[in-house]
Design a protein around this motif. Structure first.
Motif, PDB file in Angstrom:
ATOM      1  N   LEU A 358       0.839  -1.215   0.000  1.00  0.00           N
ATOM      2  CA  LEU A 358       0.000   0.000   0.000  1.00  0.00           C
ATOM      3  C   LEU A 358       0.871   1.263   0.000  1.00  0.00           C
ATOM      4  O   LEU A 358       0.409   2.346   0.395  1.00  0.00           O
ATOM      5  CB  LEU A 358      -0.962   0.050   1.194  1.00  0.00           C
ATOM      6  CG  LEU A 358      -2.026  -1.053   1.282  1.00  0.00           C
ATOM      7  CD1 LEU A 358      -2.924  -0.806   2.504  1.00  0.00           C
ATOM      8  CD2 LEU A 358      -2.891  -1.088   0.026  1.00  0.00           C
ATOM      9  N   ALA A 359       2.107   1.151  -0.428  1.00  0.00           N
ATOM     10  CA  ALA A 359       2.989   2.329  -0.444  1.00  0.00           C
ATOM     11  C   ALA A 359       2.639   3.230  -1.625  1.00  0.00           C
ATOM     12  O   ALA A 359       2.152   2.759  -2.663  1.00  0.00           O
ATOM     13  CB  ALA A 359       4.443   1.880  -0.549  1.00  0.00           C
ATOM     14  N   GLU A 360       2.907   4.506  -1.468  1.00  0.00           N
ATOM     15  CA  GLU A 360       2.671   5.458  -2.558  1.00  0.00           C
ATOM     16  C   GLU A 360       3.561   5.116  -3.747  1.00  0.00           C
ATOM     17  O   GLU A 360       4.716   4.739  -3.584  1.00  0.00           O
ATOM     18  CB  GLU A 360       2.982   6.880  -2.072  1.00  0.00           C
ATOM     19  CG  GLU A 360       1.919   7.371  -1.103  1.00  0.00           C
ATOM     20  CD  GLU A 360       2.293   8.655  -0.371  1.00  0.00           C
ATOM     21  OE1 GLU A 360       1.675   8.924   0.658  1.00  0.00           O
ATOM     22  OE2 GLU A 360       3.219   9.350  -0.836  1.00  0.00           O
ATOM     23  N   GLY A 361       2.992   5.238  -4.929  1.00  0.00           N
ATOM     24  CA  GLY A 361       3.741   4.939  -6.150  1.00  0.00           C
ATOM     25  C   GLY A 361       3.630   3.489  -6.570  1.00  0.00           C
ATOM     26  O   GLY A 361       4.084   3.108  -7.646  1.00  0.00           O
ATOM     27  N   THR A 362       3.023   2.645  -5.727  1.00  0.00           N
ATOM     28  CA  THR A 362       2.885   1.235  -6.110  1.00  0.00           C
ATOM     29  C   THR A 362       1.519   1.001  -6.748  1.00  0.00           C
ATOM     30  O   THR A 362       0.616   1.834  -6.651  1.00  0.00           O
ATOM     31  CB  THR A 362       3.044   0.291  -4.897  1.00  0.00           C
ATOM     32  OG1 THR A 362       1.987   0.544  -3.967  1.00  0.00           O
ATOM     33  CG2 THR A 362       4.389   0.475  -4.212  1.00  0.00           C
ATOM     34  N   SER A 363       1.400  -0.148  -7.381  1.00  0.00           N
ATOM     35  CA  SER A 363       0.159  -0.523  -8.035  1.00  0.00           C
ATOM     36  C   SER A 363      -0.976  -0.638  -6.993  1.00  0.00           C
ATOM     37  O   SER A 363      -0.772  -1.179  -5.911  1.00  0.00           O
ATOM     38  CB  SER A 363       0.409  -1.863  -8.730  1.00  0.00           C
ATOM     39  OG  SER A 363      -0.788  -2.424  -9.110  1.00  0.00           O
ATOM     40  N   ALA A 364      -2.141  -0.118  -7.349  1.00  0.00           N
ATOM     41  CA  ALA A 364      -3.262  -0.092  -6.392  1.00  0.00           C
ATOM     42  C   ALA A 364      -3.972  -1.442  -6.358  1.00  0.00           C
ATOM     43  O   ALA A 364      -4.869  -1.717  -7.154  1.00  0.00           O
ATOM     44  CB  ALA A 364      -4.236   1.016  -6.769  1.00  0.00           C
ATOM     45  N   ASP A 365      -3.517  -2.315  -5.462  1.00  0.00           N
ATOM     46  CA  ASP A 365      -4.095  -3.652  -5.271  1.00  0.00           C
ATOM     47  C   ASP A 365      -4.467  -3.769  -3.798  1.00  0.00           C
ATOM     48  O   ASP A 365      -3.589  -3.946  -2.951  1.00  0.00           O
ATOM     49  CB  ASP A 365      -3.051  -4.733  -5.598  1.00  0.00           C
ATOM     50  CG  ASP A 365      -2.508  -4.596  -7.006  1.00  0.00           C
ATOM     51  OD1 ASP A 365      -3.314  -4.470  -7.939  1.00  0.00           O
ATOM     52  OD2 ASP A 365      -1.271  -4.596  -7.157  1.00  0.00           O
ATOM     53  N   LEU A 366      -5.737  -3.637  -3.488  1.00  0.00           N
ATOM     54  CA  LEU A 366      -6.096  -3.601  -2.070  1.00  0.00           C
ATOM     55  C   LEU A 366      -7.491  -4.156  -1.818  1.00  0.00           C
ATOM     56  O   LEU A 366      -8.278  -4.358  -2.748  1.00  0.00           O
ATOM     57  CB  LEU A 366      -5.991  -2.167  -1.536  1.00  0.00           C
ATOM     58  CG  LEU A 366      -6.814  -1.109  -2.272  1.00  0.00           C
ATOM     59  CD1 LEU A 366      -8.002  -0.711  -1.431  1.00  0.00           C
ATOM     60  CD2 LEU A 366      -5.929   0.100  -2.545  1.00  0.00           C
ATOM     61  N   THR A 367      -7.731  -4.392  -0.538  1.00  0.00           N
ATOM     62  CA  THR A 367      -9.063  -4.848  -0.154  1.00  0.00           C
ATOM     63  C   THR A 367      -9.520  -4.055   1.066  1.00  0.00           C
ATOM     64  O   THR A 367      -8.700  -3.636   1.884  1.00  0.00           O
ATOM     65  CB  THR A 367      -9.074  -6.377   0.078  1.00  0.00           C
ATOM     66  OG1 THR A 367     -10.390  -6.777   0.397  1.00  0.00           O
ATOM     67  CG2 THR A 367      -8.175  -6.793   1.215  1.00  0.00           C
ATOM     68  N   ILE A 368     -10.816  -3.820   1.135  1.00  0.00           N
ATOM     69  CA  ILE A 368     -11.392  -3.141   2.299  1.00  0.00           C
ATOM     70  C   ILE A 368     -12.265  -4.158   3.033  1.00  0.00           C
ATOM     71  O   ILE A 368     -13.157  -4.781   2.441  1.00  0.00           O
ATOM     72  CB  ILE A 368     -12.281  -1.944   1.899  1.00  0.00           C
ATOM     73  CG1 ILE A 368     -11.557  -1.007   0.931  1.00  0.00           C
ATOM     74  CG2 ILE A 368     -12.764  -1.196   3.157  1.00  0.00           C
ATOM     75  CD1 ILE A 368     -10.392  -0.256   1.502  1.00  0.00           C
ATOM     76  N   ILE A 369     -11.990  -4.310   4.317  1.00  0.00           N
ATOM     77  CA  ILE A 369     -12.722  -5.275   5.143  1.00  0.00           C
ATOM     78  C   ILE A 369     -13.530  -4.518   6.187  1.00  0.00           C
ATOM     79  O   ILE A 369     -12.989  -3.644   6.880  1.00  0.00           O
ATOM     80  CB  ILE A 369     -11.719  -6.263   5.783  1.00  0.00           C
ATOM     81  CG1 ILE A 369     -11.126  -7.136   4.663  1.00  0.00           C
ATOM     82  CG2 ILE A 369     -12.402  -7.132   6.835  1.00  0.00           C
ATOM     83  CD1 ILE A 369      -9.835  -7.774   4.997  1.00  0.00           C
ATOM     84  N   ASN A 370     -14.795  -4.841   6.257  1.00  0.00           N
ATOM     85  CA  ASN A 370     -15.693  -4.147   7.175  1.00  0.00           C
ATOM     86  C   ASN A 370     -15.665  -4.818   8.555  1.00  0.00           C
ATOM     87  O   ASN A 370     -15.952  -6.008   8.669  1.00  0.00           O
ATOM     88  CB  ASN A 370     -17.115  -4.207   6.583  1.00  0.00           C
ATOM     89  CG  ASN A 370     -18.126  -3.580   7.499  1.00  0.00           C
ATOM     90  OD1 ASN A 370     -17.792  -2.754   8.346  1.00  0.00           O
ATOM     91  ND2 ASN A 370     -19.387  -3.985   7.344  1.00  0.00           N
ATOM     92  N   LEU A 371     -15.307  -4.051   9.567  1.00  0.00           N
ATOM     93  CA  LEU A 371     -15.273  -4.623  10.916  1.00  0.00           C
ATOM     94  C   LEU A 371     -16.518  -4.248  11.726  1.00  0.00           C
ATOM     95  O   LEU A 371     -16.557  -4.434  12.941  1.00  0.00           O
ATOM     96  CB  LEU A 371     -13.997  -4.193  11.653  1.00  0.00           C
ATOM     97  CG  LEU A 371     -12.677  -4.633  11.004  1.00  0.00           C
ATOM     98  CD1 LEU A 371     -11.491  -4.281  11.898  1.00  0.00           C
ATOM     99  CD2 LEU A 371     -12.661  -6.122  10.687  1.00  0.00           C
ATOM    100  N   ASP A 372     -17.532  -3.706  11.028  1.00  0.00           N
ATOM    101  CA  ASP A 372     -18.798  -3.371  11.695  1.00  0.00           C
ATOM    102  C   ASP A 372     -19.746  -4.570  11.542  1.00  0.00           C
ATOM    103  O   ASP A 372     -20.681  -4.543  10.750  1.00  0.00           O
ATOM    104  CB  ASP A 372     -19.404  -2.122  11.053  1.00  0.00           C
ATOM    105  CG  ASP A 372     -20.684  -1.705  11.758  1.00  0.00           C
ATOM    106  OD1 ASP A 372     -20.903  -2.153  12.896  1.00  0.00           O
ATOM    107  OD2 ASP A 372     -21.459  -0.943  11.157  1.00  0.00           O
ATOM    108  N   SER A 373     -19.455  -5.636  12.284  1.00  0.00           N
ATOM    109  CA  SER A 373     -20.312  -6.821  12.201  1.00  0.00           C
ATOM    110  C   SER A 373     -20.358  -7.462  13.581  1.00  0.00           C
ATOM    111  O   SER A 373     -19.519  -7.160  14.439  1.00  0.00           O
ATOM    112  CB  SER A 373     -19.742  -7.831  11.181  1.00  0.00           C
ATOM    113  OG  SER A 373     -18.496  -8.329  11.626  1.00  0.00           O
ATOM    114  N   ILE A 374     -21.320  -8.335  13.776  1.00  0.00           N
ATOM    115  CA  ILE A 374     -21.426  -8.997  15.091  1.00  0.00           C
ATOM    116  C   ILE A 374     -20.137  -9.741  15.409  1.00  0.00           C
ATOM    117  O   ILE A 374     -19.601  -9.648  16.514  1.00  0.00           O
ATOM    118  CB  ILE A 374     -22.646  -9.950  15.096  1.00  0.00           C
ATOM    119  CG1 ILE A 374     -23.922  -9.103  15.143  1.00  0.00           C
ATOM    120  CG2 ILE A 374     -22.590 -10.917  16.276  1.00  0.00           C
ATOM    121  CD1 ILE A 374     -25.196  -9.876  14.919  1.00  0.00           C
ATOM    122  N   GLN A 375     -19.596 -10.443  14.389  1.00  0.00           N
ATOM    123  CA  GLN A 375     -18.426 -11.285  14.660  1.00  0.00           C
ATOM    124  C   GLN A 375     -17.136 -10.497  14.895  1.00  0.00           C
ATOM    125  O   GLN A 375     -16.121 -11.077  15.251  1.00  0.00           O
ATOM    126  CB  GLN A 375     -18.219 -12.287  13.524  1.00  0.00           C
ATOM    127  CG  GLN A 375     -17.761 -11.689  12.220  1.00  0.00           C
ATOM    128  CD  GLN A 375     -18.198 -12.545  11.047  1.00  0.00           C
ATOM    129  OE1 GLN A 375     -19.275 -13.090  11.039  1.00  0.00           O
ATOM    130  NE2 GLN A 375     -17.343 -12.665  10.054  1.00  0.00           N
TER     131      GLN A 375
END
Ligand SMILES: [Zn+2]
Length: 439
Positions: A358-375
């Protein structure tokens, strides 16, 4: 599309660093800003905005060892040892058509994107079809066409299998930033030594590399000792091909000398804990490999032996299994396994293709994980949740090379209704053909 994502947290596995109230700014296929929200600048009105007030951004995961079209055979042969399992697979696989393999690949890609995986390292037949699926879906891959004969549906000889691999290389290698081709001699116990040498020579000439399997079972090692008086990795050193091997799956039964050879030649070990457990193959000594400075990446293996393409589940298996068998809860902490599934896998691709940082200048390959859940309530330590609490249902967004390929359960580049239908039809064809051969 240029866009920015605000998240509650950003996790940088390479430094094991967590930033609160983060912002990631993506322009073209690159991350141009990544860090605390307050420090970001130069955001224009044209940027689309996403806000995940309970989300954590991590580098997208890399599935380091797959046989993607094998997904069509998942659930077909369970609870068998490797060699019995292979004998079964080799009855069905020759009846897979090129079109079946394409739809199997699309199904596998959809499953991976929905679980936060942005890239995969594959070795299988029909790599041409897989390359088509990678190209059109937007995911990243390093594909090494399997070069061996048993169960091969598209070649009747080693010569033909090698020709297919070379053709795939010519057609697809580097066609875009997301698609790279190597060669996949299956393993020392299935591919003759003269073939390993020939394939390695060609890889050197073309500037590519090999993806193989080493020491998955004790039986392979015993057979090698009987045949060559050497263990498999030692024999590969003797015939002079280790410099071309980029990655080797499993590596369960290794001697200290073999571990040293893997380190010396910078060969990445592709560790597949769930598949290894399911097939009863044993467990690679990952803590020892890491201590010995061997690069270890994490993969699911093929779906006929896993039976999922879920790197989140794979990380959970990995952190638990070594603690359990090693009777030591300090083995493989959470941050270490996330690194295996991200930054350490950058070595599987040509430089600049995937960084896992996730460094600046690198290819944008990412995932967003939602931690707003019961588990995932409460969130005391978000990094702990990434391995011990979340499931793939917590994945909200997957971005590959600056393009959103999965968002809130939708796949902008894939028609999943058609994919499911075609995949069901494909397995029907394979089963019918195999049944009719029996009668
Ligand atoms: Zn494999």
């Amino acid at each position: 599309m240029d866009f920015l994502i605000d998240t509650k947290w950003i996790y940088y596995p390479k430094q094991n660093k967590l930033v609160e109230d983060g912002r990631i700014l993506i322009e073209g296929n690159k991350i141009v800003y990544s860090g605390p929200k307050n420090d970001s600048q130069a955001i224009s009105a044209s940027h689309d905005r996403f806000n995940y007030s309970h989300g954590i951004a991590t580098p997208g995961f890399v599935n380091a060892h797959t046989h993607l079209p094998e997904i069509l055979l998942r659930g077909l042969v369970d609870d068998k040892d490797l060699h019995t399992w292979l004998d079964q697979m080799w009855k069905y696989e020759p009846n897979m058509s090129a079109s079946d393999a394409y739809w199997g690949s699309m199904l596998g890609i959809a499953e991976m994107l929905a679980s936060g995986t942005v890239a995969f390292n594959d070795q299988y037949f029909y790599s041409n079809q897989m390359a088509r699926a990678v190209d059109s879906s937007g995911i990243k891959a390093f594909l090494s066409p399997s070069i061996f004969y048993d169960g091969n549906p598209e070649a009747n000889s080693m010569e033909e299998a090698f020709q297919h691999a070379q053709d795939t290389f010519k057609s697809w290698n580097g066609k875009n930033n997301r698609l790279w081709i190597g060669f996949g001699p299956h393993a020392p116990y299935t591919v003759g030594q003269e073939w390993f040498t020939r394939i390695a020579d060609e890889a050197r000439k073309l500037g590519t590399s090999l993806h193989t399997h080493f020491n998955e079972t004790e039986r392979e090692v015993q057979e090698a000792l009987k045949k060559w008086g050497k263990r498999p990795v030692e024999r590969m050193e003797e015939i002079g091909v280790l410099d071309t091997i980029q990655s080797a799956a499993h590596c369960i039964h290794l001697s200290d000398q073999e571990i040293e050879l893997l380190r010396k030649h910078n060969i990445s070990v592709l560790h597949c804990p769930k598949s290894n457990m399911k097939i009863g193959a044993g467990l690679a000594d990952v803590p020892k490999l890491l201590k010995s400075d061997v690069n270890v990446c994490l993969g699911t293996d093929g779906q006929a032996s896993n039976n999922k393409l879920d790197m989140i589940e794979e990380m959970a298996f990995e952190v638990l299994i070594h603690k359990g068998f090693g009777r030591d809860p300090t083995l493989i902490p959470s941050h270490e396994v996330i690194r295996m599934a991200t930054a350490q896998a950058s070595q599987l691709f040509p430089k600049g293709v995937y960084s896992g940082t996730l460094a600046e200048g690198t290819s944008a390959d990412l995932t967003i994980i939602n931690l707003d859940s019961i588990q995932t309530t409460p969130v005391i330590n978000p990094v702990s949740h990434l391995t011990y609490a979340i499931g793939r249902e917590n994945v909200e967004m997957t971005v590959v090379d600056g393009t959103i390929l999965y968002l809130d359960g939708e796949f902008p580049t894939l028609d999943t209704i058609e994919i499911k239908e075609k995949a069901e039809k494909a397995i029907g064809n394979i089963l019918d053909k195999t049944e009719s051969e029996k009668t």
